[in-house]
Design a protein around this motif. Structure first.
Motif, PDB file in Angstrom:
ATOM      1  N   TYR A  96      -7.432  -0.563  -4.634  1.00 35.98           N
ATOM      2  CA  TYR A  96      -8.579   0.769  -4.489  1.00 35.98           C
ATOM      3  C   TYR A  96      -8.959   1.220  -5.475  1.00 35.98           C
ATOM      4  O   TYR A  96      -8.804   0.835  -6.920  1.00 35.98           O
ATOM      5  N   PRO A  97     -10.649   1.409  -4.888  1.00 34.00           N
ATOM      6  CA  PRO A  97     -11.688   1.457  -6.243  1.00 34.00           C
ATOM      7  C   PRO A  97     -11.556   2.399  -6.772  1.00 34.00           C
ATOM      8  O   PRO A  97     -11.811   2.825  -7.907  1.00 34.00           O
ATOM      9  N   GLU A  98     -10.555   3.560  -6.401  1.00 28.67           N
ATOM     10  CA  GLU A  98     -10.421   5.388  -7.122  1.00 28.67           C
ATOM     11  C   GLU A  98      -9.776   5.039  -8.010  1.00 28.67           C
ATOM     12  O   GLU A  98     -10.107   5.896  -9.277  1.00 28.67           O
ATOM     13  N   ILE A  99      -9.340   3.621  -8.097  1.00 25.12           N
ATOM     14  CA  ILE A  99      -8.529   3.636  -9.687  1.00 25.12           C
ATOM     15  C   ILE A  99      -9.551   2.975 -11.315  1.00 25.12           C
ATOM     16  O   ILE A  99      -9.135   3.309 -12.041  1.00 25.12           O
ATOM     17  N   THR A 100     -10.391   2.150 -10.196  1.00 27.55           N
ATOM     18  CA  THR A 100     -11.388   1.829 -11.526  1.00 27.55           C
ATOM     19  C   THR A 100     -11.817   3.119 -12.561  1.00 27.55           C
ATOM     20  O   THR A 100     -11.680   2.594 -13.328  1.00 27.55           O
ATOM     21  N   PRO A 101     -12.595   3.676 -12.079  1.00 28.57           N
ATOM     22  CA  PRO A 101     -12.443   4.924 -13.171  1.00 28.57           C
ATOM     23  C   PRO A 101     -11.783   5.325 -14.435  1.00 28.57           C
ATOM     24  O   PRO A 101     -12.023   5.364 -15.780  1.00 28.57           O
ATOM     25  N   LEU A 102     -10.636   5.115 -13.592  1.00 32.33           N
ATOM     26  CA  LEU A 102      -9.478   5.417 -14.995  1.00 32.33           C
ATOM     27  C   LEU A 102      -8.919   4.211 -15.834  1.00 32.33           C
ATOM     28  O   LEU A 102      -8.469   3.821 -16.614  1.00 32.33           O
ATOM     29  N   CYS A 103      -9.336   2.592 -15.403  1.00 27.43           N
ATOM     30  CA  CYS A 103      -8.712   2.138 -15.542  1.00 27.43           C
ATOM     31  C   CYS A 103      -9.846   1.561 -17.070  1.00 27.43           C
ATOM     32  O   CYS A 103     -10.061   0.849 -17.903  1.00 27.43           O
ATOM     33  N   SER A 104     -11.117   1.900 -17.005  1.00 25.90           N
ATOM     34  CA  SER A 104     -12.628   2.004 -17.868  1.00 25.90           C
ATOM     35  C   SER A 104     -12.397   2.765 -18.861  1.00 25.90           C
ATOM     36  O   SER A 104     -13.155   2.080 -19.580  1.00 25.90           O
ATOM     37  N   ARG A 105     -11.189   3.850 -18.777  1.00 24.46           N
ATOM     38  CA  ARG A 105     -11.314   4.433 -20.422  1.00 24.46           C
ATOM     39  C   ARG A 105     -10.379   3.820 -21.311  1.00 24.46           C
ATOM     40  O   ARG A 105      -9.340   3.092 -21.130  1.00 24.46           O
ATOM     41  N   LYS A 106     -11.199   3.860 -22.478  1.00 17.48           N
ATOM     42  CA  LYS A 106     -10.283   2.886 -24.071  1.00 17.48           C
ATOM     43  C   LYS A 106      -9.114   3.517 -24.182  1.00 17.48           C
ATOM     44  O   LYS A 106      -8.021   3.146 -25.073  1.00 17.48           O
ATOM     45  N   ASP A 107      -9.072   5.435 -23.555  1.00 16.60           N
ATOM     46  CA  ASP A 107      -8.086   6.209 -24.845  1.00 16.60           C
ATOM     47  C   ASP A 107      -6.847   6.339 -23.634  1.00 16.60           C
ATOM     48  O   ASP A 107      -6.695   7.468 -24.019  1.00 16.60           O
ATOM     49  N   ILE A 108      -6.534   5.466 -22.513  1.00 17.52           N
ATOM     50  CA  ILE A 108      -5.986   5.258 -22.073  1.00 17.52           C
ATOM     51  C   ILE A 108      -4.929   4.451 -21.662  1.00 17.52           C
ATOM     52  O   ILE A 108      -5.423   2.741 -21.286  1.00 17.52           O
ATOM     53  N   VAL A 109      -3.924   4.046 -21.483  1.00 12.72           N
ATOM     54  CA  VAL A 109      -2.928   3.071 -21.486  1.00 12.72           C
ATOM     55  C   VAL A 109      -1.999   3.161 -19.829  1.00 12.72           C
ATOM     56  O   VAL A 109      -1.275   4.168 -20.172  1.00 12.72           O
ATOM     57  N   LEU A 110      -2.054   2.688 -18.845  1.00 16.66           N
ATOM     58  CA  LEU A 110      -1.372   2.216 -17.601  1.00 16.66           C
ATOM     59  C   LEU A 110      -0.182   1.569 -17.899  1.00 16.66           C
ATOM     60  O   LEU A 110      -0.253   0.478 -18.313  1.00 16.66           O
ATOM     61  N   ILE A 111       1.422   2.120 -17.723  1.00 17.36           N
ATOM     62  CA  ILE A 111       2.413   1.484 -17.551  1.00 17.36           C
ATOM     63  C   ILE A 111       2.570   1.145 -15.959  1.00 17.36           C
ATOM     64  O   ILE A 111       3.078   2.415 -15.275  1.00 17.36           O
ATOM     65  N   PRO A 112       2.643   0.130 -14.999  1.00 17.90           N
ATOM     66  CA  PRO A 112       2.676  -0.103 -14.198  1.00 17.90           C
ATOM     67  C   PRO A 112       4.419   0.120 -13.684  1.00 17.90           C
ATOM     68  O   PRO A 112       4.905  -0.624 -14.668  1.00 17.90           O
ATOM     69  N   VAL A 113       4.857   1.051 -12.571  1.00 15.72           N
ATOM     70  CA  VAL A 113       5.762   0.382 -12.098  1.00 15.72           C
ATOM     71  C   VAL A 113       5.817   0.852 -10.636  1.00 15.72           C
ATOM     72  O   VAL A 113       5.112   1.432 -10.309  1.00 15.72           O
ATOM     73  N   CYS A 114       6.986   0.155  -9.911  1.00 13.64           N
ATOM     74  CA  CYS A 114       7.114  -0.102  -8.576  1.00 13.64           C
ATOM     75  C   CYS A 114       8.615   0.538  -8.575  1.00 13.64           C
ATOM     76  O   CYS A 114       9.965  -0.358  -8.826  1.00 13.64           O
ATOM     77  N   PRO A 115       8.840   1.992  -8.552  1.00 19.27           N
ATOM     78  CA  PRO A 115      10.115   2.709  -8.183  1.00 19.27           C
ATOM     79  C   PRO A 115      10.394   1.647  -6.847  1.00 19.27           C
ATOM     80  O   PRO A 115      12.316   1.537  -7.115  1.00 19.27           O
ATOM     81  N   GLU A 116      10.331   1.241  -5.639  1.00 15.95           N
ATOM     82  CA  GLU A 116      11.085   0.116  -4.935  1.00 15.95           C
ATOM     83  C   GLU A 116      11.558  -0.693  -4.876  1.00 15.95           C
ATOM     84  O   GLU A 116      12.938  -0.955  -5.049  1.00 15.95           O
ATOM     85  N   GLN A 117      11.137  -1.604  -5.719  1.00 17.10           N
ATOM     86  CA  GLN A 117      11.562  -3.007  -6.751  1.00 17.10           C
ATOM     87  C   GLN A 117      12.527  -2.551  -7.663  1.00 17.10           C
ATOM     88  O   GLN A 117      13.555  -2.709  -7.965  1.00 17.10           O
ATOM     89  N   ALA A 118      11.838  -1.460  -8.703  1.00 19.10           N
ATOM     90  CA  ALA A 118      12.978  -1.391  -9.265  1.00 19.10           C
ATOM     91  C   ALA A 118      14.703  -0.440  -8.751  1.00 19.10           C
ATOM     92  O   ALA A 118      15.271  -0.496  -9.580  1.00 19.10           O
ATOM     93  N   GLY A 119      14.011   0.137  -7.531  1.00 14.99           N
ATOM     94  CA  GLY A 119      15.518  -0.259  -7.403  1.00 14.99           C
ATOM     95  C   GLY A 119      16.251  -0.685  -6.692  1.00 14.99           C
ATOM     96  O   GLY A 119      17.224  -0.680  -5.813  1.00 14.99           O
ATOM     97  N   GLY A 120      15.402  -1.804  -6.186  1.00 11.85           N
ATOM     98  CA  GLY A 120      16.556  -3.208  -5.754  1.00 11.85           C
ATOM     99  C   GLY A 120      16.607  -3.871  -4.765  1.00 11.85           C
ATOM    100  O   GLY A 120      16.827  -4.933  -3.826  1.00 11.85           O
ATOM    101  N   LEU A 121      15.160  -3.661  -4.421  1.00 14.05           N
ATOM    102  CA  LEU A 121      13.972  -3.785  -3.254  1.00 14.05           C
ATOM    103  C   LEU A 121      13.751  -4.441  -2.226  1.00 14.05           C
ATOM    104  O   LEU A 121      12.996  -5.166  -3.451  1.00 14.05           O
ATOM    105  N   ALA A 122      13.724  -5.158  -1.477  1.00 12.22           N
ATOM    106  CA  ALA A 122      12.841  -6.486  -2.020  1.00 12.22           C
ATOM    107  C   ALA A 122      11.324  -6.410  -1.350  1.00 12.22           C
ATOM    108  O   ALA A 122      10.894  -5.081  -0.636  1.00 12.22           O
TER     109      ALA A 122
END
Length: 148
Positions: free
Chosen positions: A24-50
């Motif tokens: 997802y190239p749209e994410i690149t500008p977000l990832c390049s900011r030094k003042d932002i920490v991204l916290i990844p989560v997959c709600p489906e996996q967190a809900g117990g789905l395979a």
């Protein structure tokens, strides 16, 4: 430092329903900011789905697979887990995968499995909004960066 919760699939984790990894190239500008920490989560996996798992869509009555299996409880559990993580890090913003029955914001598939979009939020996006976390999809990242 700004902590932002983000759909893990947007960061390239192979947690999509089909087990695939997409860029997802749209994410690149977000990832390049030094003042932002991204916290990844997959709600489906967190809900117990395979992963992979059957495709599902949200309707007014819940979240169901094409075969009619009710997956609402798993999606709701995953949304609560994602919210717990967002609160743990003090996230005020979430960047969630558009059109998803969990993460979609403002526009999701309508539950007919015809790729028809309808107005609405996925389960996690709806819970985040209810709890005061602002939600944007990946196409709105330029706007989000202007807000931060």
């Amino acid at each position: 430092m700004q902590f932002i919760i983000i759909s893990a699939c947007l960061l390239g984790q192979s947690c999509r329903y089909d087990g695939q990894c997409r860029e997802y190239p749209e994410i690149t500008p977000l990832c390049s900011r030094k003042d932002i920490v991204l916290i990844p989560v997959c709600p489906e996996q967190a809900g117990g789905l395979a992963t992979p798992r059957p495709a599902a869509e949200r309707s007014k009555n819940g979240v169901f697979t094409r075969e009619g299996r009710d997956m609402t409880a798993e999606y709701e559990r995953g949304a609560r887990e994602a919210l717990r993580l967002a609160r743990l890090y003090g996230c005020r913003w979430a960047v969630l995968k558009e059109k998803s029955p969990s993460c979609g914001s403002f526009c999701i598939y309508d539950g007919t499995f015809t790729r028809t979009l309808t107005e609405g939020d996925g389960v996690t996006a709806a819970l985040f909004r209810k709890e005061g976390i602002s939600v944007v999809g990946e196409s709105r990242i330029p706007w989000l960066l202007e807000q931060l």
